[in-house]
Design a protein around this motif. Structure first.
Motif, short mmCIF file in Angstrom:
data_model
loop_
_atom_site.label_atom_id
_atom_site.label_comp_id
_atom_site.label_asym_id
_atom_site.label_seq_id
_atom_site.Cartn_x
_atom_site.Cartn_y
_atom_site.Cartn_z
N PHE A 80 -22.31 -6.07 47.38
CA PHE A 80 -22.00 -7.30 48.10
C PHE A 80 -21.80 -8.48 47.15
O PHE A 80 -20.92 -9.32 47.36
N GLN A 81 -22.61 -8.54 46.11
CA GLN A 81 -22.44 -9.61 45.12
C GLN A 81 -21.03 -9.57 44.52
O GLN A 81 -20.40 -10.61 44.30
N THR A 82 -20.53 -8.36 44.28
CA THR A 82 -19.20 -8.20 43.70
C THR A 82 -18.11 -8.62 44.68
O THR A 82 -17.16 -9.33 44.32
N VAL A 83 -18.24 -8.18 45.93
CA VAL A 83 -17.27 -8.56 46.97
C VAL A 83 -17.24 -10.08 47.14
O VAL A 83 -16.17 -10.69 47.21
N LYS A 84 -18.40 -10.68 47.18
CA LYS A 84 -18.50 -12.13 47.33
C LYS A 84 -17.79 -12.86 46.19
O LYS A 84 -17.08 -13.84 46.42
N LYS A 85 -17.95 -12.36 44.98
CA LYS A 85 -17.32 -12.98 43.81
C LYS A 85 -15.79 -12.88 43.89
O LYS A 85 -15.08 -13.85 43.62
N ILE A 86 -15.28 -11.72 44.28
CA ILE A 86 -13.84 -11.52 44.39
C ILE A 86 -13.23 -12.49 45.40
O ILE A 86 -12.19 -13.12 45.15
N ILE A 87 -13.90 -12.64 46.54
CA ILE A 87 -13.39 -13.55 47.57
C ILE A 87 -13.49 -15.01 47.10
O ILE A 87 -12.54 -15.78 47.26
N LYS A 88 -14.62 -15.36 46.52
CA LYS A 88 -14.84 -16.74 46.09
C LYS A 88 -13.83 -17.18 45.03
O LYS A 88 -13.39 -18.33 45.00
N GLU A 89 -13.44 -16.26 44.16
CA GLU A 89 -12.49 -16.59 43.10
C GLU A 89 -11.05 -16.66 43.58
O GLU A 89 -10.15 -16.99 42.81
N GLY A 90 -10.81 -16.35 44.85
CA GLY A 90 -9.48 -16.46 45.42
C GLY A 90 -8.50 -15.41 44.94
O GLY A 90 -7.28 -15.58 45.06
N LEU A 91 -9.02 -14.29 44.45
CA LEU A 91 -8.14 -13.25 43.90
C LEU A 91 -7.30 -12.55 44.97
O LEU A 91 -6.29 -11.93 44.64
N LEU A 92 -7.72 -12.68 46.23
CA LEU A 92 -6.99 -12.02 47.31
C LEU A 92 -6.17 -13.00 48.14
O LEU A 92 -5.51 -12.60 49.09
N GLY A 93 -6.19 -14.27 47.78
CA GLY A 93 -5.52 -15.28 48.58
C GLY A 93 -6.35 -15.60 49.81
O GLY A 93 -7.58 -15.50 49.80
N ASP A 94 -5.69 -15.96 50.90
CA ASP A 94 -6.39 -16.22 52.17
C ASP A 94 -6.74 -14.88 52.82
O ASP A 94 -5.88 -14.02 53.00
N ILE A 95 -7.99 -14.70 53.18
CA ILE A 95 -8.42 -13.44 53.77
C ILE A 95 -7.92 -13.37 55.22
O ILE A 95 -8.12 -14.30 56.00
N VAL A 96 -7.30 -12.24 55.56
CA VAL A 96 -6.78 -12.07 56.91
C VAL A 96 -7.51 -10.96 57.68
O VAL A 96 -7.51 -10.95 58.90
N GLU A 97 -8.13 -10.04 56.94
CA GLU A 97 -8.85 -8.94 57.58
C GLU A 97 -9.94 -8.43 56.66
O GLU A 97 -9.75 -8.32 55.44
N ALA A 98 -11.10 -8.12 57.24
CA ALA A 98 -12.20 -7.56 56.45
C ALA A 98 -12.94 -6.53 57.28
O ALA A 98 -13.08 -6.67 58.51
N GLU A 99 -13.41 -5.48 56.62
CA GLU A 99 -14.24 -4.47 57.26
C GLU A 99 -15.51 -4.29 56.45
O GLU A 99 -15.47 -4.17 55.23
N LEU A 100 -16.64 -4.28 57.15
CA LEU A 100 -17.93 -4.03 56.52
C LEU A 100 -18.59 -2.87 57.25
O LEU A 100 -18.78 -2.93 58.48
#
Length: 347
Positions: A129-149
Motif C-alpha cells: 500500500f505504501q508503494t501504491v500510495k507513492k505512485i498515485i501521489k507522484e502523479g505518474l498515472l495522471g488523473d485516476i479514473v478507476e481503482a480496484e483493491l
C-alpha cells in the motif's frame, strides 16, 4: 524519553502478533500487561508484565495510560467507553464498532475527556500500500479514473475464532477484511458520493457473509473493493488506472506471516519485499511510454505506533483518527443497506 504505559485487552492472535511486539520494541512505550480471561500466556513472552484478571482491574491500574481494545468487534464500543471514562487513551482494533452511532458517541466522549482515540489501521503501513500510495501521489498515472483493491485469501474451512463465524453485529467479512481496504480507499481518494455492494455466503459451512464486492462512486472515479475466502490464485490486489497509465501491484507484504512464526520487527530490512513482487508501472513519462517494475517501499507497522506516540506525547495529529473509523463505518452501513435493498445507496 517519556514513556507511555500500555496495556492490552487480550493476548490472543491480535495481541501476540500485531501489538505486543511493536509496543515492546518502541522506546516510547512500556508494555505493562494484558487482560487474560483463561489462558495466561503473556508472561511467557514478556516475563516483566502483568496478567490482569479483569478489565476493571486493568482500568483501575493508575500506571496504565493507553489501552489497546483488541477484542471481538461487538465488544469494542463497551470496552472503549469504559477505558475513556477511566481516563485512558485508546487504540481500537478494526472494525471500530458495530454501528456509526456507536463510533460517533465514542469520538465525542474522547473529545470530552481530552483523550486520544485511534483505530488500528495497520495496513496503511503495508509495503504494497505504501508503494501504491507513492505512485498515485507522484502523479505518474495522471488523473485516476478507476481503482480496484482486493483483500482475498484461500480459506475454505471455518476459522477457529468463533466470534468471526457466528452471526452477530460484529460478524461478516465486511467487518473483518473489509475495513482494511475500505480505509485504504478512503485514505487515497476520500469519501465517495454513493455505494453499491453485493454480499453472499460462498463456503458450504459458513453462516455469515464471507464474500463482498462493492463500488464506491465519486464524481469522476470508480473504486471497486473485493474480499473473499475462496481465491486460491488471486489477481493483483491493487489495480490503478489513470489518464496516463496503469499500476498493478500484488498484496505481498508478509509482516503478518513473519510475526505469526515469532519473528521480531527489529531489523533494518523489516519489511522489504522480494523483487519478484515489485509492481508493474505502464505509463508515459517525459513524453516516453515506459513499462517497468517499481521497487516496493519498506513496510513496518511500527510506523503506526510511532505516530501514536507522537500524538500522545507531542500532541501531533493522530495518524488514524476516530473520524477515519467513523467514515469506514459509514461505508459499511451503506454497503449493508445497498446489499439488502439491491440498489445504490447515496451517502
Amino acid at each position: 524519553m517519556e514513556t507511555v504505559n500500555t496495556a492490552l485487552c487480550s493476548y490472543g492472535l491480535s495481541g501476540k502478533v500485531f501489538h505486543a511486539p511493536f509496543i515492546n520494541l518502541h522506546p516510547g512505550f512500556q508494555l505493562l500487561g494484558s487482560w487474560e480471561r483463561s489462558k495466561k500466556l503473556i508472561q511467557t513472552d514478556y516475563p516483566h508484565v502483568k496478567s490482569y484478571a479483569s478489565l476493571s482491574a486493568l482500568l483501575a491500574d493508575n500506571k496504565v495510560e493507553l489501552v489497546v481494545v483488541n477484542t471481538p468487534t461487538d465488544t469494542h464500543y463497551d470496552y472503549t467507553k469504559q477505558a475513556l471514562l477511566a481516563g485512558k487513551h485508546v487504540i481500537v482494533e478494526k472494525a471500530f464498532t458495530t454501528t456509526v452511532a456507536e463510533a460517533e458517541e465514542l469520538n465525542q466522549l474522547a473529545q470530552k475527556k481530552g483523550k486520544k482515540l485511534s483505530v488500528y489501521q495497520n495496513r496503511r503501513w503495508d509495503s504494497d500500500f505504501q508503494t501504491v500510495k507513492k505512485i498515485i501521489k507522484e502523479g505518474l498515472l495522471g488523473d485516476i479514473v478507476e481503482a480496484e483493491l482486493h483483500f482475498v485469501r484461500y480459506k475454505p474451512t471455518l476459522s477457529n475464532r468463533q466470534h468471526t463465524e457466528v452471526p452477530g453485529p460484529g460478524a461478516g467479512i465486511i467487518k473483518d477484511l473489509g475495513p482494511h481496504i475500505i480505509d485504504q480507499a478512503l485514505h487515497l481518494f476520500g469519501m465517495p458520493n454513493a455505494v453499491f455492494a453485493d454480499m453472499r455466503i460462498t463456503r458450504p459451512a459458513s453462516q455469515i457473509n464471507d464474500y463482498f464486492e462493492s463500488i464506491l462512486y465519486y464524481d469522476k472515479l470508480r473504486v471497486k473493493l473485493k474480499a473473499g475466502f475462496l481465491v486460491r490464485e488471486p489477481v493483483p490486489s491493487y489495480i490503478i488506472h489513470g489518464t496516463k497509465g496503469s499500476f498493478l501491484k500484488s498484496r505481498a507484504d508478509a509482516q503478518e506471516d513473519k510475526l505469526r512464526v515469532g519473528m521480531k520487527p527489529n531489523t533494518s530490512d523489516w519489511y522489504t519485499e522480494p523483487e519478484s513482487e515489485y509492481g508493474l508501472l505502464h505509463t508515459e513519462k517525459e513524453g516516453k511510454v515506459i513499462r517497468e517494475k517499481v521497487k516496493s517501499l519498506q513496510g513496518n507497522y511500527l510506523g503506526y505506533y510511532d505516530a501514536m506516540y507522537k500524538s500522545i506525547v507531542d500532541n501531533q495529529p493522530i495518524a488514524v483518527t476516530a473520524e477515519d473509523g467513523i467514515n469506514v463505518m459509514r461505508i459499511i452501513e451503506a454497503a449493508i443497506k445497498s446489499n439488502n435493498e439491491q440498489k445504490v445507496t447515496a451517502l
